[in-house]
Design an enzyme around this catalytic site. Structure first.
Site, PDB file in Angstrom:
ATOM      1  N   CYS A 100      30.177  18.110 -32.411  1.00 33.13           N
ATOM      2  CA  CYS A 100      29.503  19.187 -31.684  1.00 33.13           C
ATOM      3  C   CYS A 100      29.415  20.395 -32.608  1.00 33.13           C
ATOM      4  O   CYS A 100      30.360  20.674 -33.358  1.00 33.13           O
ATOM      5  CB  CYS A 100      30.314  19.531 -30.430  1.00 33.13           C
ATOM      6  SG  CYS A 100      29.658  20.925 -29.491  1.00 33.13           S
ATOM      7  N   LEU A 101      28.302  21.114 -32.520  1.00 33.12           N
ATOM      8  CA  LEU A 101      28.138  22.304 -33.362  1.00 33.12           C
ATOM      9  C   LEU A 101      29.137  23.408 -32.989  1.00 33.12           C
ATOM     10  O   LEU A 101      29.338  24.341 -33.746  1.00 33.12           O
ATOM     11  CB  LEU A 101      26.709  22.846 -33.246  1.00 33.12           C
ATOM     12  CG  LEU A 101      25.591  21.923 -33.756  1.00 33.12           C
ATOM     13  CD1 LEU A 101      24.223  22.534 -33.465  1.00 33.12           C
ATOM     14  CD2 LEU A 101      25.749  21.642 -35.245  1.00 33.12           C
ATOM     15  N   HIS A 141      25.557  14.830 -23.640  1.00 32.49           N
ATOM     16  CA  HIS A 141      26.317  15.851 -24.375  1.00 32.49           C
ATOM     17  C   HIS A 141      25.763  17.244 -24.081  1.00 32.49           C
ATOM     18  O   HIS A 141      26.522  18.177 -23.785  1.00 32.49           O
ATOM     19  CB  HIS A 141      26.252  15.529 -25.875  1.00 32.49           C
ATOM     20  CG  HIS A 141      26.968  16.497 -26.754  1.00 32.49           C
ATOM     21  ND1 HIS A 141      28.078  16.148 -27.492  1.00 32.49           N
ATOM     22  CD2 HIS A 141      26.741  17.814 -27.032  1.00 32.49           C
ATOM     23  CE1 HIS A 141      28.498  17.209 -28.175  1.00 32.49           C
ATOM     24  NE2 HIS A 141      27.702  18.230 -27.925  1.00 32.49           N
ATOM     25  N   HIS A 145      27.218  20.588 -21.834  1.00 29.98           N
ATOM     26  CA  HIS A 145      27.266  21.999 -22.262  1.00 29.98           C
ATOM     27  C   HIS A 145      26.747  22.924 -21.162  1.00 29.98           C
ATOM     28  O   HIS A 145      27.354  23.959 -20.864  1.00 29.98           O
ATOM     29  CB  HIS A 145      26.395  22.219 -23.501  1.00 29.98           C
ATOM     30  CG  HIS A 145      27.076  21.932 -24.804  1.00 29.98           C
ATOM     31  ND1 HIS A 145      28.204  22.598 -25.220  1.00 29.98           N
ATOM     32  CD2 HIS A 145      26.764  21.061 -25.802  1.00 29.98           C
ATOM     33  CE1 HIS A 145      28.559  22.140 -26.416  1.00 29.98           C
ATOM     34  NE2 HIS A 145      27.710  21.204 -26.795  1.00 29.98           N
TER      35      HIS A 145
HETATM   36 ZN    ZN Z   1      27.748  20.180 -28.522  1.00 31.05          ZN
END
Ligand code: ZN
Length: 190
Positions: A100-101, A141, A145
């Site tokens: 994940c960023l 995903h 968020h």
């Molecule tokens: Zn993410």
């Protein structure tokens, strides 16, 4: 277009559930979407959610072309999902390993194989798309968020947690073998 800073795990904005977008004609909203696309590409992400650029609105972007961060991912057409809702089509799941960023580690977690997403596109037109396999995982995903979730919430096997560097070194080969049948079934294809 601008590349925006990406909040990291521990920033409260990542934990606040986002609110639905209602004003699609707003210039601010269209600029936000363009900036999210730019930020995702600059960071080599497969997707990004608005709260990952600090905005608590229910919009995410997904898109994979050739990606150095995820070289194994089949391409996903660039898609803007606004107010997305996931319906799971059956009980089939597969074990992914996700990064994940906003999170500096990767780890194993289960994703639904077959989903349908409904919502709006960036101009407010109704959107509906079936996703399967890796692309379905990417959508799940991003929608996590938007609900204030992060991958660490779903990692039931904590011993699978790894840095990116160590995943490449120690985990990538076994992972690619594990997900080969999932890649085969990934939809949509461009
Ligand atoms: Zn993410």
């Amino acid at each position: 277009m601008a590349v925006l800073p990406i909040p990291q795990i521990g920033d409260p904005v990542l934990r606040i559930p986002t609110t639905d977008v209602t004003n699609f004609d707003d210039e601010w909203f269209q600029t936000l979407v363009d900036d999210m696309i730019e930020t995702m590409r600059e960071a080599n992400g497969a997707g990004i959610a608005a709260n990952q650029v600090g905005v608590s609105s229910s919009v995410c972007v997904i898109g994979v072309d050739h990606n150095d961060r995820y070289p194994y991912k089949p391409a996903i057409p660039l898609t803007v999902l606004v107010n997305p809702i996931i319906e799971v089509l059956d009980d089939e799941q597969w074990l992914n390993n996700e990064g994940c960023l906003s999170v500096p580690i990767r780890g194993d977690l289960y994703r639904d194989m077959n989903i349908v997403v409904t919502g709006k596109d960036r101009y407010g037109k109704p959107f509906e798309q079936v996703y399967r396999g890796l692309s379905a995982g990417t959508v799940q995903h991003e929608v996590d968020h938007l609900m204030g979730g992060l991958i660490v919430d779903r990692m039931d096997n904590r011993t699978s947690m790894t840095t990116w560097e160590n995943f490449t070194k120690n985990g990538m080969a076994a992972y690619l073998e594990r997900i080969a049948p999932v890649i085969e079934r990934t939809e949509p294809r461009p």
